[in-house]
Design an enzyme around this catalytic site. Sequence first.
Site, PDB file in Angstrom:
ATOM      1  N   LYS A 115     -10.099  13.322  -1.785  1.00 40.18           N
ATOM      2  CA  LYS A 115      -8.735  13.532  -1.098  1.00 40.18           C
ATOM      3  C   LYS A 115      -8.575  14.917  -0.520  1.00 40.18           C
ATOM      4  CE  LYS A 115      -5.704   9.738  -2.277  1.00 40.18           C
ATOM      5  NZ  LYS A 115      -4.324   9.515  -2.886  1.00 40.18           N
ATOM      6  N   LYS A 197     -14.358  -0.278   3.296  1.00 38.36           N
ATOM      7  CA  LYS A 197     -13.164  -1.200   2.929  1.00 38.36           C
ATOM      8  C   LYS A 197     -11.826  -1.159   4.046  1.00 38.36           C
ATOM      9  CE  LYS A 197     -10.141  -1.033  -0.922  1.00 38.36           C
ATOM     10  NZ  LYS A 197      -9.666  -0.725  -2.221  1.00 38.36           N
ATOM     11  N   LYS A 200      -5.419   1.354   4.875  1.00 34.73           N
ATOM     12  CA  LYS A 200      -4.105   1.618   5.664  1.00 34.73           C
ATOM     13  C   LYS A 200      -4.220   2.729   6.727  1.00 34.73           C
ATOM     14  CE  LYS A 200      -1.461   1.070   1.388  1.00 34.73           C
ATOM     15  NZ  LYS A 200      -0.566   1.901   0.346  1.00 34.73           N
TER      16      LYS A 200
END
Length: 336
Positions: A115, A197, A200
């Site tokens: 992140k 994966k 969102k």
Amino acid sequence: MAEEKKILYSGMQATGSLTLGNYLGALRNWINLNEEYECFFGVMDMHSITVRQNPTEFRQRARDLFALYVAAGLDPEKNCIYFQSHVSSHAELSWILNCYTYMGELNRMTQFKDKSAKHADNINAGLYTYPVLMAADILLYQADLVPVGKDQLQHLEITRDIAQRFNGIYGDVFTIPEAYTGKIGARVMSLQDPARKMSKSDENPNASIFLMDDGNVIRKKFKRAVTDSEAEVRYDVANKPGISNLMDIYSATTGKTLEEIEREFAGCGYGDFKGAVGDAVADLLTPLQERFAELKKDKEYIDRVIRANDEKAFYASQKTLRKVKKKIGFTEIIRC
Ligand code: TRP
């Protein structure tokens, strides 16, 4: 005497719109857990602010996530579903646990590294201590079991380390949680890059199916899904990751086994198969979308459920927090 149910805790961040991956991999599998466990499911809005949020959208998203929990079938009378930010115990325990967590441990967290690379302009302290807040979430409710995806296992591990350290100093205060290994949901990959994966926050809108996508959009996205040049519906993750992902989705959606699916589509082209997957997913999501739309209209009901569950969560968490404060040696609060 009736045996006490084990406690299970999980939650999702109120960031972005949920995808088919969140549904098949997590939410759907939470539905009947309350029969066996005492369940808590949070809307993890405090974790969400480690990344900058637009206040108006954020407020709506968090509320929508709550309504979606209910629409998906989490009975709010039988599960405690609540907003993390409504229960002050989380922030309080999180601070305390910060003082029992080493920087060396936090430095190893792979999610923090990922992140920080992604949000290089906002590497804030909250992003760094994110796992400590997550430990507080879990430990406040004395959870035995935590259903989490692979990407969160490291956070569960540090939760256990923090709890063990605390217990080592003060005696048995926290239950040491374990990963829930019951029925595990499907791992859904991106429709455009099956090595990743489904997410969102994918920039390519064709990569993810969102739970609120309408049937035609869903079918179109499946039609455009990346496959291979072989034209054979066969499960082979290494060589045919795109088709294998579609087979996993079809299997999770219809309950058919991979062998049954291979037989059903033997001799068919990818067009037919993709069409069937699109139809099956659209059929799965339509009732969920309808229920969600109904719930959104019933503000009074949702408000009532929020109030009742916030209270349940507050009560359960305060029991642990009081004990922690006493063990540490904080002075007693005297109120008249
Ligand atoms: N970090 C989790 C995620 O992004 C969400 C989360 C926060 C969570 N607190 C939790 C999950 C406690 C399980 C238990 O997926």
